[in-house]
Design a protein around this motif. Structure first.
Motif, short mmCIF file in Angstrom:
data_model
loop_
_atom_site.label_atom_id
_atom_site.label_comp_id
_atom_site.label_asym_id
_atom_site.label_seq_id
_atom_site.Cartn_x
_atom_site.Cartn_y
_atom_site.Cartn_z
N ILE A 16 -42.71 -63.97 37.62
CA ILE A 16 -41.83 -62.89 37.18
C ILE A 16 -40.48 -63.07 37.84
N LYS A 17 -39.43 -62.95 37.05
CA LYS A 17 -38.05 -63.02 37.56
C LYS A 17 -37.60 -61.59 37.81
N VAL A 18 -37.36 -61.26 39.09
CA VAL A 18 -37.05 -59.87 39.45
C VAL A 18 -35.58 -59.65 39.75
N SER A 19 -34.79 -60.71 39.77
CA SER A 19 -33.40 -60.57 40.20
C SER A 19 -32.60 -59.63 39.31
N ALA A 20 -32.97 -59.49 38.05
CA ALA A 20 -32.25 -58.60 37.14
C ALA A 20 -33.01 -57.32 36.83
N VAL A 21 -34.19 -57.16 37.42
CA VAL A 21 -35.02 -55.99 37.14
C VAL A 21 -34.76 -54.92 38.19
N ALA A 22 -34.43 -53.71 37.76
CA ALA A 22 -34.16 -52.62 38.70
C ALA A 22 -35.39 -52.36 39.56
N SER A 23 -35.17 -51.97 40.81
CA SER A 23 -36.28 -51.80 41.76
C SER A 23 -37.29 -50.77 41.28
N ASP A 24 -36.86 -49.76 40.54
CA ASP A 24 -37.80 -48.74 40.06
C ASP A 24 -38.51 -49.15 38.77
N ARG A 25 -38.25 -50.39 38.31
CA ARG A 25 -38.91 -50.88 37.09
C ARG A 25 -39.90 -52.00 37.37
N ARG A 26 -40.14 -52.29 38.63
CA ARG A 26 -40.97 -53.44 38.98
C ARG A 26 -42.45 -53.12 39.08
N LYS A 27 -42.79 -51.85 38.97
CA LYS A 27 -44.20 -51.43 38.96
C LYS A 27 -44.48 -50.69 37.66
N VAL A 28 -45.36 -51.24 36.87
CA VAL A 28 -45.69 -50.65 35.57
C VAL A 28 -47.20 -50.60 35.43
N GLU A 29 -47.73 -49.45 35.06
CA GLU A 29 -49.14 -49.33 34.69
C GLU A 29 -49.21 -48.56 33.38
N ALA A 30 -49.61 -49.25 32.33
CA ALA A 30 -49.55 -48.67 31.00
C ALA A 30 -50.56 -49.34 30.09
N PRO A 31 -50.86 -48.70 28.96
CA PRO A 31 -51.80 -49.32 28.01
C PRO A 31 -51.23 -50.57 27.36
N ALA A 32 -52.12 -51.51 27.11
CA ALA A 32 -51.71 -52.76 26.46
C ALA A 32 -51.60 -52.57 24.96
N ARG A 33 -50.68 -53.29 24.37
CA ARG A 33 -50.63 -53.48 22.91
C ARG A 33 -50.55 -54.98 22.70
N VAL A 34 -51.54 -55.53 22.00
CA VAL A 34 -51.74 -56.97 21.95
C VAL A 34 -51.20 -57.55 20.65
N PHE A 35 -50.46 -58.67 20.78
CA PHE A 35 -49.93 -59.40 19.64
C PHE A 35 -50.16 -60.90 19.85
N THR A 36 -50.13 -61.63 18.75
CA THR A 36 -50.22 -63.09 18.85
C THR A 36 -48.97 -63.78 18.29
N THR A 37 -48.03 -63.00 17.75
CA THR A 37 -46.76 -63.57 17.30
C THR A 37 -45.64 -62.59 17.59
N GLN A 38 -44.42 -63.12 17.70
CA GLN A 38 -43.25 -62.27 17.87
C GLN A 38 -43.00 -61.44 16.62
N GLU A 39 -43.34 -61.98 15.48
CA GLU A 39 -43.11 -61.27 14.22
C GLU A 39 -43.97 -60.00 14.14
N ASP A 40 -45.23 -60.10 14.58
CA ASP A 40 -46.10 -58.92 14.58
C ASP A 40 -45.55 -57.84 15.51
N PHE A 41 -45.03 -58.27 16.66
CA PHE A 41 -44.42 -57.30 17.59
C PHE A 41 -43.23 -56.61 16.93
N THR A 42 -42.37 -57.38 16.27
CA THR A 42 -41.18 -56.81 15.66
C THR A 42 -41.54 -55.79 14.59
#
Length: 626
Positions: A436-462
């Motif tokens: 994980i590259k954290v240099s551009a991630v705000a300190s309060d955004r570095r811990k996330v606990e949330a439900p997953a949403r699963v995709f196998t392509t970028q197109e499905d995500f979009t």
């Protein structure tokens, strides 16, 4: 600075790399020492072989090659007219040949290598060949050098997979000196932050395609490397710190007198080294200390995550076993000293103007955070790289740089960093291991606990994003994007939409076995997950709704599902089979897809160096690539 003043953690990491690599490094050095010849390499060729080698050469160069009088320098280039970073290289061979001749040598254009642009292929089928292109470039470089006609090498390349590929290939000829010759960045255009803003507006449907194209064209507007701090500019940073550029060569713009002077000096310097003066063969310039220096420069500047694979693969080609644990331990003690987009608003030209690589090397050496006692193409010792090149009445000279940064919003001294640790981290848990590259991630955004949403392509995500299905806290999982699945494409098309979700106040993260390069920006993205889904990794078993915990600060990556539940789940998707992985040339790369190793071992097809090491295909996969 002597090695005795080096930071103890850096000294320990370097020592353990050397210990771990003792057998493979020794075998490599024995091989290149055996290949060394005291005199022109071509003298061992039979008459017919040698005649073929100079048949197309005329005049004094022909006589010199025939008489074995002068060193012959190979030019290997990634020149093409389409890519802005490589277009300037078209003029270089003529300059280099003239410069070599003026210093008592000969230079021949030995061969070209392919160069593809991830920016053009982004989100397209061609991107699935991108990582494989690195190893194709390595093999192309080896073919160019295979004629035993050459005494040194000039490697012309800039971007993404090209520089690592050139180095991997040239390291098979590590008894030869080699100098990397860059082209430099394009002039600053539309600020990267504004470009990102327009991209995000377009993702929300608030900007037209024409407005988006105007912004992109204003950003990428001339010859030279893209100005954000992605893999291309990380390449230049790393190889200069490793002593493979002439000092200060990385970020001088194309079409300037200084750029031409540096290029010509590389031709002269290659001849000097090939004659045996300050002889520095590539295989000895790249050693355990220079590899560690390269990693440190990456961490200190928040560079591209791709180098967690490229540096591993380059090191392996020199018999050196670099691991992600080494990155992790170095990151804990190397401060973040640069803010360059995407971890700041400045571009690479601003970084260069603030003091650039010369200031960075100086402050890290003074702090005991880099090895000074290394070989370089400029001569022994990294202190030489504290100097910057200038033209003085048309003559190329080097001078000392200021000992302070010219802009501390962009570049800071080691004693006053932006952060106390490096810009890259590793996370691990029951899902495996990721970067994980954290240099551009705000300190309060570095811990996330949330439900997953699963995709196998970028197109499905979009489609899901446009349908409003992701307006909540979410860990977006995009799997079957690893090297064995589909070549490990970059997934930048996800970022604008994920940025929109973050700006709406949601907890958002990305989890994938694919890549993001240096441009993941403000979105916490656990990438290059190993083992990948296609190799039977637990990522293959995550289901929609599973809670995922990502904590970049503590290094944790877990799915909050029991091992038993995961084991009992049926596989619902997999990588594309061979019959469907076709088009855009993909069908030609099936053998590489089957042979590629995991991301944490360089994602390469070469090896193994030792049993079970790099590039060994795994035949016990849950999701076998047929």
């Amino acid at each position: 600075m002597s090695s005795s003043r080096i930071h103890p953690v850096i000294a320990d990491v370097t020592a353990r790399i050397a210990e771990r690599s003792a057998m493979t490094r020794s075998a490599y050095l024995e091989r290149i020492d055996a290949a060394y010849a005291d005199g022109p390499q071509r003298r061992g060729l039979a008459c017919s072989n040698l005649a073929h080698g100079f048949a197309a050469v005329e005049g004094v160069d022909r006589d010199a090659l025939r008489a074995l009088r002068k060193p012959n320098v190979a030019i290997v280039s990634s020149y093409n007219e389409m890519l802005s970073a490589h277009q300037p290289l078209g003029e270089y061979p003529a300059w280099l040949k003239k410069a070599a001749a003026g210093n008592g040598g000969v230079a021949q254009f030995a061969g070209g290598v392919p160069a593809m642009c991830d920016g053009i292929t982004q989100g397209r089928a061609g991107m699935e060949l991108s990582m494989f292109s690195r190893d194709v470039i390595a093999m192309s470089t080896a073919i160019a050098l295979s004629h035993d006609m050459f005494d040194a090498t000039l490697l012309l390349g800039v971007c993404d997979k090209i520089v690592p590929g050139l180095l991997i290939g040239a390291l098979s000829f590590g008894h030869l000196p080699a100098i990397l010759v860059p082209a430099g960045p394009m002039e600053s255009g539309l600020p990267n932050k504004e470009k990102a803003r327009v991209r995000q507006l377009y993702a929300e449907g608030l900007a037209t395609r024409e407005e988006l194209l105007d912004a992109e064209a204003a950003s990428y507007h001339s010859v030279g490397t893209c100005t954000f701090y992605g893999t291309a500019n990380s390449n230049q940073m790393v190889v200069e710190v490793m002593g493979l550029h002439l000092p200060g060569a990385s970020f001088v713009q194309p079409r300037t007198a200084l750029r031409r002077a540096l290029t010509e000096e590389a031709g002269r310097r290659a001849v000097t080294i090939a004659r045996g003066e300050e002889y520095t063969p590539l295989g000895r310039v790249i050693d355990e200390k220079s590899v560690v220096n390269g990693v440190i420069s990456l961490l200190a500047t928040g560079g591209s995550t791709n180098h967690t694979m490229h540096l591993v693969a380059i090191a392996a080609a020199a018999g050196i076993q670099l691991t992600w644990d080494d990155f992790t331990d170095l990151s804990a003690v190397v401060p973040l000293l640069a803010r360059v987009y995407p971890n700041g608003s400045a571009d690479i030209n601003h970084f260069h103007a603030a003091g650039g690589i010369q200031f960075l090397i100086g402050t890290l050496l003074d702090a005991g955070l880099m090895h000074e006692d290394v070989r370089t193409v400029a001569g022994d010792g990294l202190s030489r790289y504290r100097q910057e090149p200038i033209l003085d009445d048309g003559e190329l000279i080097w001078r000392d740089v200021e000992t302070r940064s010219r802009d501390e919003d962009v570049l800071r001294p080691a004693w006053r960093p932006f952060a106390s640790d490096g810009g890259l981290r590793m996370v691990s848990g029951n899902l495996g291991r990721a970067v994980i590259k954290v240099s551009a991630v705000a300190s309060d955004r570095r811990k996330v606990e949330a439900p997953a949403r699963v995709f196998t392509t970028q197109e499905d995500f979009t489609e899901a994003f446009k349908a409003g299905e992701l307006n909540r806290d979410v860990v977006v999982v995009v799997r079957n994007q690893g090297p064995r699945a589909n070549g490990m494409p970059e997934l930048h098309k996800l970022i604008p939409a994920l940025g929109v979700l973050m700006d709406r106040g949601h907890q958002v993260a990305l989890l994938t076995d694919g890549r993001m390069s240096g441009a993941s920006g403000k979105v916490p993205a656990a990438i290059q997950l190993t083992p990948e889904a296609a190799a039977g990794g637990p990522l293959a078993k995550i289901a929609d709704g599973d809670l995922v915990r990502l904590d970049a600060d503590s290094g944790v990556l877990d799915v909050l599902v029991s091992d038993q539940v995961l084991a009992e789940r049926e596989l619902v998707d997999g990588p594309p089979d061979e019959a469907s992985w076709v088009g855009t040339g993909r069908e030609l790369f099936g053998i590489l897809r089957r042979a590629v190793g995991p991301a944490d071992q360089g994602a390469g097809v070469f090896g193994p160096l030792t049993p079970g090491h790099f590039g060994t295909p795994v035949h016990t996969n849950m999701l076998e690539v047929k």
